[in-house]
Design a protein around this motif. Sequence first.
Motif, PDB file in Angstrom:
ATOM      1  N   ARG A 187      30.476  49.592  20.805  1.00 41.47           N
ATOM      2  CA  ARG A 187      30.600  48.358  21.588  1.00 41.47           C
ATOM      3  C   ARG A 187      32.056  47.947  21.734  1.00 41.47           C
ATOM      4  O   ARG A 187      32.492  47.521  22.815  1.00 41.47           O
ATOM      5  N   ALA A 188      32.823  48.054  20.669  1.00 41.54           N
ATOM      6  CA  ALA A 188      34.251  47.714  20.753  1.00 41.54           C
ATOM      7  C   ALA A 188      34.960  48.673  21.702  1.00 41.54           C
ATOM      8  O   ALA A 188      35.802  48.264  22.509  1.00 41.54           O
ATOM      9  N   LEU A 189      34.603  49.961  21.619  1.00 41.90           N
ATOM     10  CA  LEU A 189      35.178  50.945  22.522  1.00 41.90           C
ATOM     11  C   LEU A 189      34.831  50.615  23.968  1.00 41.90           C
ATOM     12  O   LEU A 189      35.686  50.699  24.859  1.00 41.90           O
ATOM     13  N   ASP A 190      33.600  50.205  24.199  1.00 45.17           N
ATOM     14  CA  ASP A 190      33.168  49.835  25.548  1.00 45.17           C
ATOM     15  C   ASP A 190      33.945  48.621  26.058  1.00 45.17           C
ATOM     16  O   ASP A 190      34.406  48.604  27.206  1.00 45.17           O
ATOM     17  N   ILE A 191      34.113  47.613  25.207  1.00 42.16           N
ATOM     18  CA  ILE A 191      34.803  46.381  25.604  1.00 42.16           C
ATOM     19  C   ILE A 191      36.252  46.678  25.993  1.00 42.16           C
ATOM     20  O   ILE A 191      36.744  46.231  27.043  1.00 42.16           O
ATOM     21  N   LEU A 192      36.945  47.455  25.177  1.00 41.17           N
ATOM     22  CA  LEU A 192      38.357  47.730  25.460  1.00 41.17           C
ATOM     23  C   LEU A 192      38.525  48.734  26.596  1.00 41.17           C
ATOM     24  O   LEU A 192      39.499  48.664  27.344  1.00 41.17           O
ATOM     25  N   SER A 193      37.576  49.661  26.731  1.00 38.61           N
ATOM     26  CA  SER A 193      37.634  50.589  27.868  1.00 38.61           C
ATOM     27  C   SER A 193      37.482  49.832  29.179  1.00 38.61           C
ATOM     28  O   SER A 193      38.209  50.085  30.153  1.00 38.61           O
ATOM     29  N   ARG A 194      36.525  48.920  29.208  1.00 37.47           N
ATOM     30  CA  ARG A 194      36.329  48.104  30.407  1.00 37.47           C
ATOM     31  C   ARG A 194      37.564  47.248  30.688  1.00 37.47           C
ATOM     32  O   ARG A 194      37.960  47.062  31.839  1.00 37.47           O
ATOM     33  N   ALA A 195      38.165  46.730  29.624  1.00 39.22           N
ATOM     34  CA  ALA A 195      39.371  45.910  29.798  1.00 39.22           C
ATOM     35  C   ALA A 195      40.497  46.739  30.400  1.00 39.22           C
ATOM     36  O   ALA A 195      41.239  46.256  31.271  1.00 39.22           O
ATOM     37  N   ALA A 196      40.653  47.988  29.939  1.00 35.24           N
ATOM     38  CA  ALA A 196      41.700  48.855  30.480  1.00 35.24           C
ATOM     39  C   ALA A 196      41.500  49.077  31.974  1.00 35.24           C
ATOM     40  O   ALA A 196      42.468  49.063  32.757  1.00 35.24           O
ATOM     41  N   CYS A 197      40.237  49.272  32.389  1.00 37.17           N
ATOM     42  CA  CYS A 197      39.950  49.424  33.821  1.00 37.17           C
ATOM     43  C   CYS A 197      40.270  48.141  34.582  1.00 37.17           C
ATOM     44  O   CYS A 197      40.866  48.174  35.665  1.00 37.17           O
ATOM     45  N   THR A 198      39.883  47.010  33.993  1.00 37.05           N
ATOM     46  CA  THR A 198      40.112  45.719  34.653  1.00 37.05           C
ATOM     47  C   THR A 198      41.595  45.437  34.811  1.00 37.05           C
ATOM     48  O   THR A 198      42.037  44.922  35.846  1.00 37.05           O
ATOM     49  N   ILE A 199      42.391  45.773  33.799  1.00 34.42           N
ATOM     50  CA  ILE A 199      43.845  45.573  33.880  1.00 34.42           C
ATOM     51  C   ILE A 199      44.423  46.374  35.039  1.00 34.42           C
ATOM     52  O   ILE A 199      45.254  45.877  35.812  1.00 34.42           O
ATOM     53  N   SER A 200      43.976  47.620  35.177  1.00 37.44           N
ATOM     54  CA  SER A 200      44.457  48.453  36.277  1.00 37.44           C
ATOM     55  C   SER A 200      44.069  47.860  37.627  1.00 37.44           C
ATOM     56  O   SER A 200      44.870  47.852  38.572  1.00 37.44           O
ATOM     57  N   GLU A 201      42.838  47.361  37.719  1.00 39.35           N
ATOM     58  CA  GLU A 201      42.390  46.711  38.955  1.00 39.35           C
ATOM     59  C   GLU A 201      43.255  45.493  39.264  1.00 39.35           C
ATOM     60  O   GLU A 201      43.616  45.245  40.427  1.00 39.35           O
ATOM     61  N   GLY A 202      43.604  44.734  38.219  1.00 37.80           N
ATOM     62  CA  GLY A 202      44.457  43.570  38.410  1.00 37.80           C
ATOM     63  C   GLY A 202      45.836  43.937  38.911  1.00 37.80           C
ATOM     64  O   GLY A 202      46.408  43.248  39.767  1.00 37.80           O
ATOM     65  N   GLU A 203      46.372  45.040  38.391  1.00 39.44           N
ATOM     66  CA  GLU A 203      47.686  45.502  38.846  1.00 39.44           C
ATOM     67  C   GLU A 203      47.649  45.875  40.327  1.00 39.44           C
ATOM     68  O   GLU A 203      48.554  45.547  41.094  1.00 39.44           O
ATOM     69  N   VAL A 204      46.581  46.584  40.720  1.00 42.37           N
ATOM     70  CA  VAL A 204      46.470  46.994  42.121  1.00 42.37           C
ATOM     71  C   VAL A 204      46.269  45.774  43.015  1.00 42.37           C
ATOM     72  O   VAL A 204      46.864  45.681  44.106  1.00 42.37           O
ATOM     73  N   LEU A 205      45.447  44.827  42.558  1.00 40.68           N
ATOM     74  CA  LEU A 205      45.226  43.611  43.342  1.00 40.68           C
ATOM     75  C   LEU A 205      46.527  42.835  43.500  1.00 40.68           C
ATOM     76  O   LEU A 205      46.809  42.283  44.574  1.00 40.68           O
TER      77      LEU A 205
END
Length: 339
Positions: free
Chosen positions: A144-162
């Motif tokens: 679950r912790a791995l899932d939470i931080l993996s999703r966060a890493a994707c979200t950060i990248s999306e934020g950078e592109v946005l």
Amino acid sequence: MAVAAEVQAPPRFSAVATELKDKLSGELTKVNDVILDNLSSSVPLIPQVAKHLIAAGGKRLRPLLTLAAADLAGSSAQAPKLLAAAVELIHAATLLHDDVVDDSALRRGLKTANVVFGNKESILVGDFLFARAFELMVKTDSLRALDILSRAACTISEGEVLQLETQSNVTTQRDTYIRVVSAKTAALFAAATHAGAVVANADATAEKALADYGLNFGIAYQLVDDALDYAGEAGSLGKTAGDDFREGKMTLPVILAIEMARNDDERAFWERTLGQGQQRDGDFERACQLIGRDDLITRSLEEAQAYAEKAATALSVLPPSPLRQTLEDLTISSVIRRS
């Protein structure tokens, strides 16, 4: 005659951050040891670049919040420390990448790694730190912790592109800006506190409270950072004042200023300087003057305060404790920070 009650000034952000660090100093020392161990490589340039950024300091806010979340959930085991180190490595990786994308020259008061070592080197070492972070997450034995931080890493990248999509777009609305802030900055704060609660086996109520705290604190923190860039105080935060203006970033002060432009001349100013990137001597000073005329720094800080209060309120479901109080003070004081 009645004597008016003395109004106590809120604590300074730096003082509260130091208080939090003192409360968790033993655990943070172990986290720092884990971080340094994971900078090692048979390629000498990798630790050189990584240590240039990580050894420069920083408040270690994200790992501290991971540790605090775990402590509030009743755990001081090894897993939260590994997770806290992973969070800091992810943060460091994003900073290395950000400085290349933004062509930044100053970070934490020092020359950025991309200036000292080069853009290619910074990007590749950032990738290395991401990989090390995921190795540490696996060692926590928490999917679950791995899932939470993996999703966060994707979200950060999306934020950078946005953010790249909104850069120099003077029609950007505040809702889009909040989406950028939520993804680019607040997602890692939220993941830090959420994952910290998860590896501590917090119940569902505490888990949600800590995740909400991290998200809202992260939004408030970035709103303040962006406002200070136009308040002539960004230098105290370890970067160059006016960086956001020069890079054409659409932050809340300029979005409000464009909304409140009083004539075509002012609208043309924002289109030329931010939309077209045609900046001249004195333009940043004029931007600050227009923002200051309508007190838009205060308005931006008021919006930040609303998120800070949401963060503090989220913790109300947890049992009162000195550590909980420090976290509440941290988010409220972040809105008035100058250092």
